[in-house]
Design an enzyme around this catalytic site. Structure first.
Site, PDB file in Angstrom:
ATOM      1  N   ASP A 122      -5.142 -17.396  -2.705  1.00 40.77           N
ATOM      2  CA  ASP A 122      -4.985 -16.146  -1.968  1.00 40.77           C
ATOM      3  C   ASP A 122      -4.555 -16.469  -0.546  1.00 40.77           C
ATOM      4  OD1 ASP A 122      -5.540 -13.327  -1.065  1.00 40.77           O
ATOM      5  OD2 ASP A 122      -6.609 -13.232  -2.968  1.00 40.77           O
ATOM      6  N   ASN A 279       1.339  -3.951  -8.607  1.00 40.38           N
ATOM      7  CA  ASN A 279       0.989  -2.602  -8.158  1.00 40.38           C
ATOM      8  C   ASN A 279       2.182  -1.670  -7.967  1.00 40.38           C
ATOM      9  OD1 ASN A 279      -1.640  -3.621  -7.978  1.00 40.38           O
ATOM     10  ND2 ASN A 279      -1.404  -4.147  -5.826  1.00 40.38           N
TER      11      ASN A 279
END
Length: 436
Positions: A122, A279
């Protein structure tokens, strides 16, 4: 990238002759990273015997943090309700995602991911967060000029949030993770801003393998065009957004090949790979323009998102609605997991339909925030994978982990694998209860 999996023995010398310098050799997958100021370096390096291709190291915006994490009034409300309705972990009652996947029953049965190593790839992380620190056994950054520690100063650290969903401690503080006794390997492959290069991701995956990770959780992604041209769901040419990376067809394919190599290698070394589906509400059944990377690569479990609408007002509402933003498609989704939603925005209490987890703590006390995305779904699924591996005693072949997830998932939507939920929404208790 080597023609096969073996780089030339004299690569550094040959690259030097081509006016370049090798900065990293990834011999396990036949890939090396080199730099050069010579505009003709790529052409020269491509002529080295044993070199199959020379790829420019592209950058992408892998994470687009939401504009609103939460406001202080909402956090104060959570804190106040937790004070008057204490639980083992005060904010646990707001973690509807754990209820959706039946995680408390898995814990009660004795499975909390003990001894399992989960690598979270991340942006930066709050390495001192009181809900995470004792579970962090390793951290490293592959981002030049940035340490693994999140440094932007605000609460909204994406990496800290995803790490907390996987393995926040069961310590009477704040939230709790799906696998609260798992060990965290926090590997920074993106800037705190969410951007980063493909080579950082390659190095991060290899590092996780070298650190004996059992699971790699990747709440990041970009849409890589196959031919440099983007077509929408109706087949109409469109200008790609910042989420889409356009390259020439050959360059794009070589990037896909490089990423496929590292994922296949990790899988061969016994690592279960889990990634956010994306997304952009892309329908993979209709849009053949490209791939969501790394979710749609071979041997990667792609996780779509579910979330409630109006949960705060009605605690019995459906927790398994398909999230409004989530990518979908039969070939593109393996499983679903709680990712939250904001479909009722801007009505009162809409933030509670999102996922609450750990955030950056500028001070000594832990901070928390709400967020929604397949980034939030991915660590829920990675946590369930950790519970399965923990039950097995560790060192579990990823094909067996996937089989256990498939056998135990709640089959939502159409019977069998479907475009929205894949093989189903993960179920922690069923996963550790089944014979494996």
């Amino acid at each position: 990238m080597a023609t096969g999996n073996q780089l030339p023995a004299d690569l550094e010398n040959e690259v030097s002759k081509a006016n370049g310098k090798v900065s990293r050799v990834m011999g396990e997958i036949g890939i090396a990273i080199a730099t050069s100021d010579d505009p003709k370096f790529a052409d020269k390096a491509a002529r080295i015997a044993g070199v199959g291709s020379v790829i420019r190291d592209a950058e992408a915006q892998w994470i687009n943090p939401p504009a609103v994490y939460t406001d202080q009034g909402v956090l104060d409300n959570v804190t106040g309700q937790s004070a008057t309705n204490p639980a083992t972990n005060p904010f646990f009652q707001f973690q509807w995602g754990h209820k959706a996947i039946n995680a408390p029953a898995a814990w009660a049965a004795g499975y909390q991911g003990e001894g399992v190593r989960v690598a979270v790839l991340d942006g930066g992380f709050d390495l001192d967060h009181p809900d995470l620190a004792a579970n962090i056994v390793y951290s490293r950054s592959f981002v030049p000029g940035e340490s693994a520690q999140y440094a932007l100063g605000d609460v909204g650290s994406h990496g800290t949030h995803t790490a907390g969903t996987v393995a926040a401690l069961d310590n009477n503080i704040g939230v709790v993770g799906v696998a609260p006794k798992a060990n965290l390997l926090l590997i920074k492959v993106l800037r705190d801003s969410g951007s980063g290069s493909f080579s950082w991701l390659l190095q991060g995956v290899l590092d996780a393998v070298n650190q004996k990770a059992d699971v790699i959780s990747m709440s990041l992604g970009t849409f890589l065009l196959r031919n440099g041209k983007y077509l929408d769901d109706n087949g109409t040419p469109a200008d790609p957004s910042d989420d889409f990376i356009g390259h020439d067809a050959k360059g794009t394919q070589e990037l896909i090949n490089a990423l496929t190599r590292v994922m296949n290698y990790a899988h061969s070394q016994g690592v279960t790979l889990v990634a956010a589906a994306g997304n952009d509400a892309i329908d993979g059944n209709k849009d053949g323009s490209g791939l969501s990377i790394p979710a749609n690569l071979p041997n990667v479990l792609s996780i779509s998102a579910t979330g409630p609408a109006g949960w705060f007002a009605n605690r019995t509402t459906n927790l398994d609605r398909f999230a409004s933003y989530s990518n979908y498609g039969t070939p593109d989704v393996t499983f679903a997991a709680p990712g939250g939603d904001f479909s009722l925005y801007p009505t009162a209490n809409w933030q509670y339909d999102m996922v609450l987890s750990t955030g950056n703590s500028p001070g000594a006390a832990g901070q928390y925030y709400f967020s929604a995305g397949t980034s939030m779904a991915c660590p829920h699924a990675a946590g369930v994978a950790a519970l399965i591996i923990g039950k097995n005693g560790g060192q579990m072949d990823p094909t067996r982990v996937e089989a256990a997830l498939r056998a135990s998932a709640d089959d939502l939507g159409k019977t069998g694998r479907d475009p929205l939920f894949g093989y189903g929404r993960v179920n922690a208790y069923r996963a550790v209860s089944a014979v494996q």
